[in-house]
Design an enzyme around this catalytic site. Structure first.
Site, PDB file in Angstrom:
ATOM      1  N   ARG A  25      -9.887   0.794   8.437  1.00 22.57           N
ATOM      2  CA  ARG A  25      -9.507  -0.560   8.833  1.00 22.57           C
ATOM      3  C   ARG A  25     -10.607  -1.249   9.622  1.00 22.57           C
ATOM      4  O   ARG A  25     -10.429  -2.401  10.017  1.00 22.57           O
ATOM      5  CB  ARG A  25      -8.257  -0.485   9.725  1.00 22.57           C
ATOM      6  N   LYS A  54       0.836  -1.211   0.000  1.00 21.62           N
ATOM      7  CA  LYS A  54       0.000   0.000   0.000  1.00 21.62           C
ATOM      8  C   LYS A  54       0.868   1.256   0.000  1.00 21.62           C
ATOM      9  O   LYS A  54       0.672   2.162  -0.802  1.00 21.62           O
ATOM     10  CB  LYS A  54      -0.921   0.022   1.235  1.00 21.62           C
ATOM     11  N   ARG A 110      12.567  -5.492   5.760  1.00 22.33           N
ATOM     12  CA  ARG A 110      12.656  -4.105   5.266  1.00 22.33           C
ATOM     13  C   ARG A 110      13.307  -3.165   6.282  1.00 22.33           C
ATOM     14  O   ARG A 110      13.200  -3.351   7.492  1.00 22.33           O
ATOM     15  CB  ARG A 110      11.282  -3.587   4.844  1.00 22.33           C
ATOM     16  N   ARG A 155      11.306  -0.454  11.607  1.00 23.75           N
ATOM     17  CA  ARG A 155      10.119  -0.166  12.415  1.00 23.75           C
ATOM     18  C   ARG A 155      10.056  -1.144  13.581  1.00 23.75           C
ATOM     19  O   ARG A 155      10.303  -2.330  13.407  1.00 23.75           O
ATOM     20  CB  ARG A 155       8.852  -0.301  11.552  1.00 23.75           C
ATOM     21  N   ARG A 207      -0.544  -8.269  13.447  1.00 22.57           N
ATOM     22  CA  ARG A 207      -1.081  -7.288  12.488  1.00 22.57           C
ATOM     23  C   ARG A 207      -1.910  -7.993  11.408  1.00 22.57           C
ATOM     24  O   ARG A 207      -2.951  -7.507  10.990  1.00 22.57           O
ATOM     25  CB  ARG A 207       0.074  -6.481  11.867  1.00 22.57           C
TER      26      ARG A 207
END
Ligand code: AP5
Length: 215
Positions: free
Chosen positions: A88, A14, A127, A161, A172
């Site tokens: 969400r 996204k 990442r 993160r 998540r």
């Protein structure tokens, strides 16, 4: 002016696609995740409430994120808006309808990035980004050309993160399945949902999204 939602589980792409659309089409990326991370970094009251919830991989309250979107929505007056990571929940979907209607705007597309969950865990846990300019990298997919040096700004500082570890990513994903996926039928019933293969290379995903926006 287009108003589009990018929907998909963590790591679906996204943010990658929203940032591209902002750069290439001048649309405004409205990412509640980015807004919350900025609030956490600045130590605002919202940030103080959100920090631990985000680190557990759970959802922040509907009232907080809907207010954040409301504060930023007027920035996208002529160029259009990309809702990245919002809504969400059903309540957030209702809040968005009201916020748009108050401005005489409507939703054009809900683009669902369809992906394989196990591959996403690899995507996310690998990442990292430049701490100075935010350029994105990945342990397997995209390392800096010179080890330890950002390709874009030359910085040697990188960050990850705090919610990008496997345990939190699984939470998540579960939050997405339980709370976010159930809003799809609401948009499907209105004929707004377009599905895109999020496992395809970034450029192919981009081309599919562009074709939808230009249709
Ligand atoms: P948020 O920041 O929205 O995170 P997320 O939804 O978990 O999504 P990500 O940012 O992890 O992934 P993405 O889909 O943007 O993928 P990306 O492009 O980065 O939310 C974080 C937290 O904030 C939530 O857990 C919650 O606590 C809170 N929050 C936020 N919004 C909320 C709301 N509305 N309500 C309540 N709480 C909220 O790509 C991932 C990786 O894959 C990158 O390395 C990228 O380079 C790579 N990649 C992307 N596309 C491809 C591709 N096609 N092929 C190969 N690699 C790809």
């Amino acid at each position: 002016m287009l108003n589009i939602i990018l929907l998909g589980p963590p790591g679906a792409g996204k943010g990658t696609q929203a940032a591209r659309l902002e750069k290439e089409r001048g649309m405004i990326q409205l990412s509640t995740g980015d807004m919350l991370r900025a609030a956490v970094a600045a130590g605002t009251p919202v940030g103080l409430k959100a920090k631990a919830i985000m680190e557990r991989g759970e959802l922040v309250s509907d009232a907080i994120v809907s207010a954040l979107i409301g504060e930023r929505l007027d920035e996208a007056t002529t160029s259009g808006a990309i809702f990245d990571g919002f809504p969400r929940t059903g309540h957030q979907a209702e809040a968005l309808e009201i916020l748009l209607a108050q401005r005489g705007r409507t939703l054009d597309h809900v683009i669902e990035l369809v992906v394989d969950e196990d591959a996403l865990v690899r995507r996310i846990t690998g990442r990292f980004s430049c701490a100075k300019c935010g350029a994105p990298y990945h342990d397997e997919l995209k390392l800096p050309k010179v080890a330890g040096t950002c390709d874009i700004c030359g910085s040697h500082d990188f960050k990850r993160r705090p919610d990008d570890n496997e345990e939190t990513v699984r939470t998540r994903m579960a939050e997405y399945r339980e709370k976010t996926q159930p809003i799809l039928p609401y948009y499907d019933a209105r004929g707004l949902v377009r599905r895109v293969d999020g496992m395809a290379p970034v450029e192919a995903v981009a081309a599919e999204i562009d074709a939808i926006l230009d249709s």
